[in-house]
Design an enzyme around this catalytic site. Sequence first.
Site, PDB file in Angstrom:
ATOM      1  N   HIS A   1      23.761  47.958  37.857  1.00  0.00           N
ATOM      2  CA  HIS A   1      22.900  46.786  37.677  1.00  0.00           C
ATOM      3  C   HIS A   1      22.151  46.942  36.343  1.00  0.00           C
ATOM      4  O   HIS A   1      21.917  48.070  35.891  1.00  0.00           O
ATOM      5  CB  HIS A   1      21.928  46.746  38.876  1.00  0.00           C
ATOM      6  CG  HIS A   1      20.919  45.646  38.832  1.00  0.00           C
ATOM      7  ND1 HIS A   1      19.767  45.730  38.082  1.00  0.00           N
ATOM      8  CD2 HIS A   1      20.898  44.432  39.424  1.00  0.00           C
ATOM      9  CE1 HIS A   1      19.086  44.614  38.219  1.00  0.00           C
ATOM     10  NE2 HIS A   1      19.753  43.809  39.030  1.00  0.00           N
TER      11      HIS A   1
ATOM     12  N   VAL B   1      19.155  47.105  35.239  1.00  0.00           N
ATOM     13  CA  VAL B   1      18.011  48.012  35.057  1.00  0.00           C
ATOM     14  C   VAL B   1      18.394  49.488  35.232  1.00  0.00           C
ATOM     15  O   VAL B   1      17.584  50.364  34.949  1.00  0.00           O
ATOM     16  CB  VAL B   1      16.824  47.694  36.007  1.00  0.00           C
ATOM     17  CG1 VAL B   1      16.230  46.343  35.709  1.00  0.00           C
ATOM     18  CG2 VAL B   1      17.220  47.826  37.468  1.00  0.00           C
ATOM     19  N   LYS B   2      19.594  49.766  35.694  1.00  0.00           N
ATOM     20  CA  LYS B   2      19.987  51.144  36.024  1.00  0.00           C
ATOM     21  C   LYS B   2      20.395  51.922  34.757  1.00  0.00           C
ATOM     22  O   LYS B   2      20.475  51.334  33.686  1.00  0.00           O
ATOM     23  CB  LYS B   2      21.116  51.121  37.068  1.00  0.00           C
ATOM     24  CG  LYS B   2      20.763  50.353  38.357  1.00  0.00           C
ATOM     25  CD  LYS B   2      19.675  51.018  39.182  1.00  0.00           C
ATOM     26  CE  LYS B   2      19.046  50.111  40.212  1.00  0.00           C
ATOM     27  NZ  LYS B   2      19.782  49.900  41.436  1.00  0.00           N
ATOM     28  N   PRO B   3      20.650  53.254  34.882  1.00  0.00           N
ATOM     29  CA  PRO B   3      20.888  54.083  33.682  1.00  0.00           C
ATOM     30  C   PRO B   3      21.947  53.526  32.720  1.00  0.00           C
ATOM     31  O   PRO B   3      21.770  53.605  31.506  1.00  0.00           O
ATOM     32  CB  PRO B   3      21.306  55.424  34.269  1.00  0.00           C
ATOM     33  CG  PRO B   3      20.568  55.505  35.577  1.00  0.00           C
ATOM     34  CD  PRO B   3      20.596  54.092  36.108  1.00  0.00           C
TER      35      PRO B   3
END
Length: 387
Positions: free
Chosen positions: A177, A179-181
């Site tokens: 997603h 916002v993920k790393p």
Amino acid sequence: MLPYGRQTIERDDIRAVVEVLEGDWLTTGPTIDRFEAALAERVQAPHAVAISNGTAALHAAMAACGIGPGDEVIVPAITFVATANAVLYQGGKPIFADVDPRTLLIDVDDVAGKITSATRAIVAVDYAGQPADYCALRRLCDQHRLTLIADACHSLGGACGTQPVGNLADLTCFSFHPVKPITSGEGGAITTPHKDYYQRLRQFRNHGIATDFRQRERASAHVYDMETLGFNYRLTDIQAALANSQLKKLERFRRQREQLAEYYQLRLVDHPQFQPLDRTANTTHAWHLYVIRCQAELTNCRDSLFSAMRSRGFGVNVHYRPVYQHSYYEQQFGKQTGCCPQAEAAYRQILTLPLFPGMISADIDRVCRALDESIDSLVGDQQARAA
Ligand SMILES: *Cc1c(COP(=O)(O)O)cnc(C)c1O
């Protein structure tokens, strides 16, 4: 608005996506194979399966290890709802374990006390990007013959000692997603050392059919057999191209996050009202989230602080409300108030501050100034009310 998290997309990421759009395969083609191989290598796992999102990864993991009606799966109370929902998708029952108040990672002693004859698996969540205590969880799982599942949606790029997240559990679930790393828009993956799980995961993401389209093309065959009930959880080659390009930048992104987190740590020394979470020894933190805890005297002000920060243009957030407090869980399982006291106390005090690779230290200075102003305005409000 400075959000709490956001993607970093660069020219070469865009080029990688366009290349796939101009080619023959838009879904489940050669780019998926390349991404799976690259991810497996990066996290030192024997097998990787790309899947449509992190929630599907968790669902597939529950199916692969055979969770079904009557089975209990222990999950931490403080996590995104998807961790527990995946157990429900399979007809199982999530049992909530408390968290360590210093790290908000699953409390292994509390887990041990919640194991019953119906327990089949334990899910560790690497909260905020910090790996859980996999050594202790492994021992517990071996002792009770349970499957260890890692919800590593926050922690791609993290490690315990020299062991990367992705090779610490029987099944490790990732999310891509924005916002993920790293991101592929929507996307996910599962890594596993077990060949039988690998085969079940591949089948599960493709309707439960034993072969995929390209295997039948190569064999010039039209017959396929649906052996189990699966889903269409495929990732597209378009998404895999973006994921593959982003994966090459994972360590750079992680270092940027780490430097920003260190700067927060330094700045917040002058803010004794806020306590950063503890760092565990011998782990590499992926720094998905930067979470502070308001000291006791501010407990009842967290929501006012949240609003004051939002009105100043800072996209602070709260990760997470204990899952069993959501109304669906209360309807299904009744009120479980008091079941995880540390999680309930933490929920009233935590605040997630902005952290993502595109930020600079001046952004953190602005966040800290806004925290000061927000506190001053809250104290002013309280004094006005008292007068
Ligand atoms: C993001 C996230 C998920 C779900 O991932 P999606 O890709 O959004 O479906 C699951 N668990 C945790 C802890 C997450 O942060």
